[in-house]
Design a protein around this motif. Sequence first.
Motif, PDB file in Angstrom:
ATOM      1  N   LYS A 138     -25.934 -18.179   2.041  1.00 26.22           N
ATOM      2  CA  LYS A 138     -25.909 -19.456   3.212  1.00 26.22           C
ATOM      3  C   LYS A 138     -24.286 -19.355   3.450  1.00 26.22           C
ATOM      4  O   LYS A 138     -23.731 -19.343   2.619  1.00 26.22           O
ATOM      5  CB  LYS A 138     -26.653 -20.647   2.747  1.00 26.22           C
ATOM      6  CG  LYS A 138     -28.168 -20.528   2.617  1.00 26.22           C
ATOM      7  CD  LYS A 138     -28.794 -20.330   3.824  1.00 26.22           C
ATOM      8  CE  LYS A 138     -30.368 -20.336   3.804  1.00 26.22           C
ATOM      9  NZ  LYS A 138     -30.842 -20.304   5.272  1.00 26.22           N
ATOM     10  N   PRO A 139     -24.163 -20.007   4.839  1.00 22.79           N
ATOM     11  CA  PRO A 139     -23.019 -20.356   5.183  1.00 22.79           C
ATOM     12  C   PRO A 139     -22.178 -21.426   4.108  1.00 22.79           C
ATOM     13  O   PRO A 139     -22.927 -22.245   3.576  1.00 22.79           O
ATOM     14  CB  PRO A 139     -22.798 -20.820   6.587  1.00 22.79           C
ATOM     15  CG  PRO A 139     -24.124 -21.324   6.799  1.00 22.79           C
ATOM     16  CD  PRO A 139     -25.149 -20.484   5.942  1.00 22.79           C
ATOM     17  N   LEU A 140     -21.053 -21.792   4.590  1.00 21.82           N
ATOM     18  CA  LEU A 140     -20.086 -22.785   3.792  1.00 21.82           C
ATOM     19  C   LEU A 140     -21.055 -23.809   4.465  1.00 21.82           C
ATOM     20  O   LEU A 140     -21.432 -24.221   5.476  1.00 21.82           O
ATOM     21  CB  LEU A 140     -18.923 -22.579   4.312  1.00 21.82           C
ATOM     22  CG  LEU A 140     -17.942 -21.636   4.002  1.00 21.82           C
ATOM     23  CD1 LEU A 140     -16.485 -21.720   4.756  1.00 21.82           C
ATOM     24  CD2 LEU A 140     -17.619 -21.639   2.599  1.00 21.82           C
ATOM     25  N   ASP A 144      -7.767  -5.961  10.308  1.00 27.19           N
ATOM     26  CA  ASP A 144      -8.927  -6.047   9.044  1.00 27.19           C
ATOM     27  C   ASP A 144      -9.621  -7.191   8.911  1.00 27.19           C
ATOM     28  O   ASP A 144      -9.833  -8.074  10.158  1.00 27.19           O
ATOM     29  CB  ASP A 144      -8.151  -5.826   7.784  1.00 27.19           C
ATOM     30  CG  ASP A 144      -7.176  -6.972   7.672  1.00 27.19           C
ATOM     31  OD1 ASP A 144      -7.407  -8.090   8.036  1.00 27.19           O
ATOM     32  OD2 ASP A 144      -6.155  -6.770   6.903  1.00 27.19           O
ATOM     33  N   ALA A 145     -10.425  -7.193   7.930  1.00 28.50           N
ATOM     34  CA  ALA A 145     -11.478  -8.136   7.925  1.00 28.50           C
ATOM     35  C   ALA A 145     -10.954  -9.693   7.895  1.00 28.50           C
ATOM     36  O   ALA A 145     -11.995 -10.796   8.041  1.00 28.50           O
ATOM     37  CB  ALA A 145     -12.381  -7.846   6.703  1.00 28.50           C
ATOM     38  N   ASP A 146      -9.622  -9.958   7.585  1.00 29.23           N
ATOM     39  CA  ASP A 146      -8.901 -11.292   7.624  1.00 29.23           C
ATOM     40  C   ASP A 146      -8.405 -11.331   8.972  1.00 29.23           C
ATOM     41  O   ASP A 146      -7.697 -12.507   8.837  1.00 29.23           O
ATOM     42  CB  ASP A 146      -8.074 -11.221   6.370  1.00 29.23           C
ATOM     43  CG  ASP A 146      -8.631 -11.197   5.198  1.00 29.23           C
ATOM     44  OD1 ASP A 146     -10.065 -11.757   5.082  1.00 29.23           O
ATOM     45  OD2 ASP A 146      -8.309 -10.571   3.976  1.00 29.23           O
ATOM     46  N   THR A 147      -8.421 -10.587  10.073  1.00 33.02           N
ATOM     47  CA  THR A 147      -7.612 -10.738  11.115  1.00 33.02           C
ATOM     48  C   THR A 147      -8.418 -11.633  11.853  1.00 33.02           C
ATOM     49  O   THR A 147      -9.781 -11.904  12.038  1.00 33.02           O
ATOM     50  CB  THR A 147      -7.635  -9.338  12.099  1.00 33.02           C
ATOM     51  OG1 THR A 147      -6.997  -8.551  11.182  1.00 33.02           O
ATOM     52  CG2 THR A 147      -6.971  -9.837  13.442  1.00 33.02           C
ATOM     53  N   GLY A 148      -7.592 -12.990  12.389  1.00 33.69           N
ATOM     54  CA  GLY A 148      -8.292 -13.827  13.339  1.00 33.69           C
ATOM     55  C   GLY A 148      -8.723 -13.295  14.457  1.00 33.69           C
ATOM     56  O   GLY A 148      -8.118 -12.477  15.191  1.00 33.69           O
ATOM     57  N   PHE A 185     -11.215 -17.737  19.177  1.00 34.12           N
ATOM     58  CA  PHE A 185     -12.368 -18.460  18.737  1.00 34.12           C
ATOM     59  C   PHE A 185     -11.962 -19.192  17.135  1.00 34.12           C
ATOM     60  O   PHE A 185     -11.816 -18.702  16.306  1.00 34.12           O
ATOM     61  CB  PHE A 185     -13.460 -17.554  18.310  1.00 34.12           C
ATOM     62  CG  PHE A 185     -13.699 -16.583  19.568  1.00 34.12           C
ATOM     63  CD1 PHE A 185     -14.202 -17.372  20.749  1.00 34.12           C
ATOM     64  CD2 PHE A 185     -13.878 -15.184  19.548  1.00 34.12           C
ATOM     65  CE1 PHE A 185     -14.485 -16.452  21.772  1.00 34.12           C
ATOM     66  CE2 PHE A 185     -14.379 -14.755  20.529  1.00 34.12           C
ATOM     67  CZ  PHE A 185     -14.669 -15.121  21.619  1.00 34.12           C
ATOM     68  N   TYR A 186     -11.645 -20.641  17.478  1.00 30.34           N
ATOM     69  CA  TYR A 186     -11.528 -21.392  16.309  1.00 30.34           C
ATOM     70  C   TYR A 186     -12.697 -21.804  15.622  1.00 30.34           C
ATOM     71  O   TYR A 186     -13.665 -21.743  16.281  1.00 30.34           O
ATOM     72  CB  TYR A 186     -10.561 -22.820  16.967  1.00 30.34           C
ATOM     73  CG  TYR A 186      -9.158 -22.519  17.224  1.00 30.34           C
ATOM     74  CD1 TYR A 186      -8.021 -22.368  16.087  1.00 30.34           C
ATOM     75  CD2 TYR A 186      -8.777 -22.527  18.531  1.00 30.34           C
ATOM     76  CE1 TYR A 186      -6.815 -22.188  16.661  1.00 30.34           C
ATOM     77  CE2 TYR A 186      -7.472 -22.341  18.879  1.00 30.34           C
ATOM     78  CZ  TYR A 186      -6.420 -22.154  17.905  1.00 30.34           C
ATOM     79  OH  TYR A 186      -5.217 -22.070  18.046  1.00 30.34           O
ATOM     80  N   SER A 187     -12.341 -21.846  14.341  1.00 28.26           N
ATOM     81  CA  SER A 187     -13.611 -22.524  13.368  1.00 28.26           C
ATOM     82  C   SER A 187     -13.343 -23.846  13.372  1.00 28.26           C
ATOM     83  O   SER A 187     -11.907 -24.530  14.044  1.00 28.26           O
ATOM     84  CB  SER A 187     -13.567 -21.909  12.072  1.00 28.26           C
ATOM     85  OG  SER A 187     -12.475 -22.274  11.232  1.00 28.26           O
ATOM     86  N   THR A 210     -15.439 -14.607   7.820  1.00 27.94           N
ATOM     87  CA  THR A 210     -15.980 -15.689   7.555  1.00 27.94           C
ATOM     88  C   THR A 210     -16.889 -15.744   8.699  1.00 27.94           C
ATOM     89  O   THR A 210     -18.041 -16.649   8.686  1.00 27.94           O
ATOM     90  CB  THR A 210     -14.944 -16.583   8.297  1.00 27.94           C
ATOM     91  OG1 THR A 210     -14.545 -16.530   9.281  1.00 27.94           O
ATOM     92  CG2 THR A 210     -13.930 -17.139   7.187  1.00 27.94           C
ATOM     93  N   THR A 211     -17.606 -14.560   9.513  1.00 28.54           N
ATOM     94  CA  THR A 211     -18.588 -14.694  10.342  1.00 28.54           C
ATOM     95  C   THR A 211     -19.477 -13.675   9.974  1.00 28.54           C
ATOM     96  O   THR A 211     -20.451 -12.954  10.471  1.00 28.54           O
ATOM     97  CB  THR A 211     -18.321 -14.403  11.768  1.00 28.54           C
ATOM     98  OG1 THR A 211     -17.455 -13.205  11.598  1.00 28.54           O
ATOM     99  CG2 THR A 211     -17.240 -15.135  12.492  1.00 28.54           C
TER     100      THR A 211
END
Length: 661
Positions: free
Chosen positions: A33-35, A404-408, A412-414, A424-425
């Motif tokens: 589940k998400p954060l 990579d997977a950590d690139t913003g 799109f801001y969280s 994170t998505t």
Amino acid sequence: MRHINFTATAALSWLVCQCAATPTSRPRNPFSKPLDSPTLDSRQAHAVGDFGPSLEPHNKRQTTIAVTGVPGDTQPRLEIRDLEQNKDQWNMYILGLKKMQERAESDPLSWFRIASIHGRPAVAWNDVEGLGDYENPGYCAHSSNLFLTWHRPYIALYEQVLVAFAIDVAQEFPEGPIRDRYEQAASSLRAPYLDWAMEQRTGGNVLPDSVASPTISVITPDNIGWNSTNTTTTSIIPNPLYSYRFHSEEDFVYTKYINWNSTLRHPTSDSASATSDTEQLHSALNSMRQGQKDRLYLLLTQSSEFNTFSNEQWHLGGSSSRKPDTVYDSLESLHDNFHGAVGGRNAGHMSITDYSAFDPLFMLHHVMVDRCFAIWQILYPDSYVEPRAQGTGSFWFRKGDTLDADTGLKPFYSPSGEFWTSDTTRSTDTFNYFYPQFPPETTASEAKATVNTLYGRGPPRSASNDGFRRRGPGDRGGIVGVAPYYLPTFKTSGSKEPQWDYVLTIRAPKNGLDQTYFVDVYLDSNDADTRDTETRSAEGGPDWVGTQAIITRLGTEEMDNVYVTAAVVLTRKLAEKIMSGELAGREEAVVTRYLKDHLQWKLRKSDGTEIAPESLEGLEIGVISSEVEPETSASEFPRWIGDIKIYDEVTSNRAGGWRPG
């Protein structure tokens, strides 16, 4: 009594969030589940200026827009035909779209500004500035390992804005049961998808009338008797799924896109008076459906590495300079075909990356692409974004940058104040949606069974030959209702019957021409009258196998090139040629000889102008095959086994064919 998860005021306030200054960092399993979702207070969400329950225009924004998805319970994203069956949700979906498209184009939450994130006009959104010397307009990541993950928060943004507009419309209805119904319908609404690979149960068109018709019937607040809950009528309005009408001229650069005052599909001409040719649109989408289905099934069953499944950029694997490390296809290439088929001749908006997101079909299509991505994640949970140098640039990254997977994922801001990333998505739960046939906690075995049912290969047309029989109980596992097929060879006494897949591969320069172009593939008939060749090889004709659209931007001849790869499955058409007697046998030597003599390809621009293959530097078309190990149960996939065979002799020494060495 109200049955609604959140008020309209809250629904609109979470659209404009003052993101927290300090990001929250919490480790988690990306498939859990998400954060824990922050409360509105912890997001520091608040209405800004006149931005309130009625979505008043707010062009001078002092806060950051955070992508959250629709708050509340996780809800399903439905296939558009299924959404139509829920009359209240359907009504709010159409009215929400209508209101979103009517919003002033200067507003960052308007249809225009959200669409322009993807391409033109090249302006900053959410105060996320571009590079200044950007290669391409638009933030979108194409031919990139971030192609799928960038579009996930993009669709979530569209979805949360759409639902906010729908709730706003619901509150315009008279107080009482009708408003309560519509508020509940709007709050549980999620963006639908169009399944362009699904066989229609009624034999209808791929594109339903609700998307293809210029007008549509709705119930508006004006249709409700203010003193009676039983007085309802309907109104006929311009269909917001048919086209988007531009309010003003923007920096669209190219004359016809400046002159066209609404989005067009298969435009009848380049002139300002052009209209959409819906008949041609239906023909194109219906013709390509089976090929899209075969390719989607091949990708879901055989492509297990994320970077190669996800995007079309050509990258090498193994020892051969011509052998990529997958099945030569990608979800992005499959996605390109739909864009090309909708834009059609004369390059309608969907066929050009700069303008595609303005067409309402764009979001229906990309929700389907996200659904395919979500299915693949269930099947192959251990593979995800790996670092890769970018083959081309965008508004916010340059060619050669390693992402990579950590690139913003800009812009799109969280809610934490950081950009969303691929990591994170990773879960659809993060944005509070799922796909009904693949609900949360679906296992890989369950997903395989559903994929087999939805997209498993059926027999070729006129399949009466026992070599292509529909399987029944007790026949290789007794799989009922799936009936995949491959190209069997003749059995020798007491031996297993080998089965084979044949695939045409395409390696092409994405920016090799000044516009989107198409590769048409066909198998020339033995007895075809030369005067009829054009008709027989045309899209949907008896010799036509498939088409690949190479989607690009306009004016790309001066851009750095990136090579992309795609595939056209040949197996089905070869089976049909065997049954018609045109192909004499199934043995490898017979098949490859037939392909060498009869396999043809043509290149054309979107206006129909034919292009000589030798004039397109870097084009390489080839043929491969693999032996297939059939599945043994309904919850298993067939497997390509052994080495992939590359048939140099079929296409080498021909214009656009594989070059030896």
